[in-house]
Design an enzyme around this catalytic site. Sequence first.
Site, PDB file in Angstrom:
ATOM      1  N   LEU A 289       0.805  -1.219   0.000  1.00 49.87           N
ATOM      2  CA  LEU A 289       0.000   0.000   0.000  1.00 49.87           C
ATOM      3  C   LEU A 289       0.840   1.272   0.000  1.00 49.87           C
ATOM      4  CD1 LEU A 289      -2.741  -1.039   2.607  1.00 49.87           C
ATOM      5  CD2 LEU A 289      -2.984  -0.891   0.131  1.00 49.87           C
ATOM      6  N   ARG A 290       2.168   1.106   0.000  1.00 51.54           N
ATOM      7  CA  ARG A 290       3.017   2.292   0.042  1.00 51.54           C
ATOM      8  C   ARG A 290       2.841   3.151  -1.198  1.00 51.54           C
ATOM      9  NH1 ARG A 290       7.625  -0.005   1.595  1.00 51.54           N
ATOM     10  NH2 ARG A 290       7.267   0.379   3.802  1.00 51.54           N
TER      11      ARG A 290
END
Length: 334
Positions: A272-273
Site C-alpha cells: 500500500l506504500r
Amino acid sequence: MTNPFPFSAIVGQDQMKTAMILTAIDPGLGGVLVFGDRGTGKSTAVRALAALLPPITVVQGCPVNSEAPQDCPVWANVTDHTTTERPTPVVDLPLGVTEDRVTGALDIERALAHGEKSFEPGLLARANRGYLYIDEVNLLEDHIVDLLLDVAQSGINTVEREGLSIRHAARFVLVGSGNPEEGELRPQLLDRFGLSVEVASPNTVEERVEVIRRRDAYDRDHAAFMAKWQAEDATLRDAILAARAALPQVETSDEILHDCAHLSLALGADGLRGELTLLRAARALAALRGAGRIDRAHLRDIAPLALSHRLRRDPLDDAGSSARVARTVADTLP
C-alpha cells in the site's frame, strides 16, 4: 565560497525538479531516486534546491541541528542556548563509508573507565533537517542502504554498543542517484523511496546549447549570473513556503482515494506504500499549484513519479515502467 548553481537556471529536467520541489514541501514523502546518464544535473539539483530554501534556525553548537534547546540530545552537553541561522544542510554519503561513520560512534573505553557516554556524531546527525545525498546509490553496500532507509522512515538514529544506547533525531530527505547500467537496486529498496525519476541528456541542439551557455556564464561571471537568476529563485522559494503553509488544508475526496487504489491495483503494485505516496505527492502538488483540493489532474501528473519504480517486471512489455504507468493512467483516470 562559490554559491551553488541556481535551481531555476537548470535547463529542462522538469520531472526531476518537480520531485525535488515536492520533497521540500513535504519532506515526509520518503526521498527521491534519480536514475540516468552521468552529467545530467542530479547532484546540481540537490545542492541548488537546498541553497534556494530559507536557512534553518539551529541551537549554537548542537550537533543535530535542533531548533530548540530542549531538542538537543543530552549527550551533546550543549550549554549555550543561543540560536543562529545556517543553510539547509546537504551531506554527501561516499561509497565505501563505514557504518560508524554513518550512524556515529560510541567511545566504549571512556564509558567503561569514567562512566560517561561519549558519542561522536556521524553523517546522519549532520543531515538532520536537510538532505542526505548518495551518488551511485546502486553501488552502496546493502546493509548501509537498509540502515539509511530505516532511519529515514523513523526519523530516529539509534546506536547501541556493549549495552550502551544513544538516540537522536535524524529527519532528512534521502536523495539517491545512479546509472542503471552499473547495477540495479533491489525491489524492496526501490519501494522505500517515495518518488523516482529517470533523467536523460538533452536530445536537441537547442537545449544542449542553452545548458552550455548557462554553465559557461556561471563559471565566467559568477556574480552577474547569480544576480540574474536571483528573482526567479526567490519566486520559487515563496511558492514552496506558501505550499508548505497550505498543505494541511488541502482537501481529499473519497473519489480521489478510490482513484489511488484503483490505479495501484491496475498497475499491480505490491503493498500500500504506492497509494499512500501517490496521495501525499498529489496533495503537495495541489498545494504548490494553489488548489484547495486534489483532483485527477494532480494524480495523472504525479503518478509516474510515485509508482513507476514499484512495478513488477513484465518481460513481455518493452515500453518501460514510466510508459506503462502513463498508459494505465490514461485508461484508468480518463
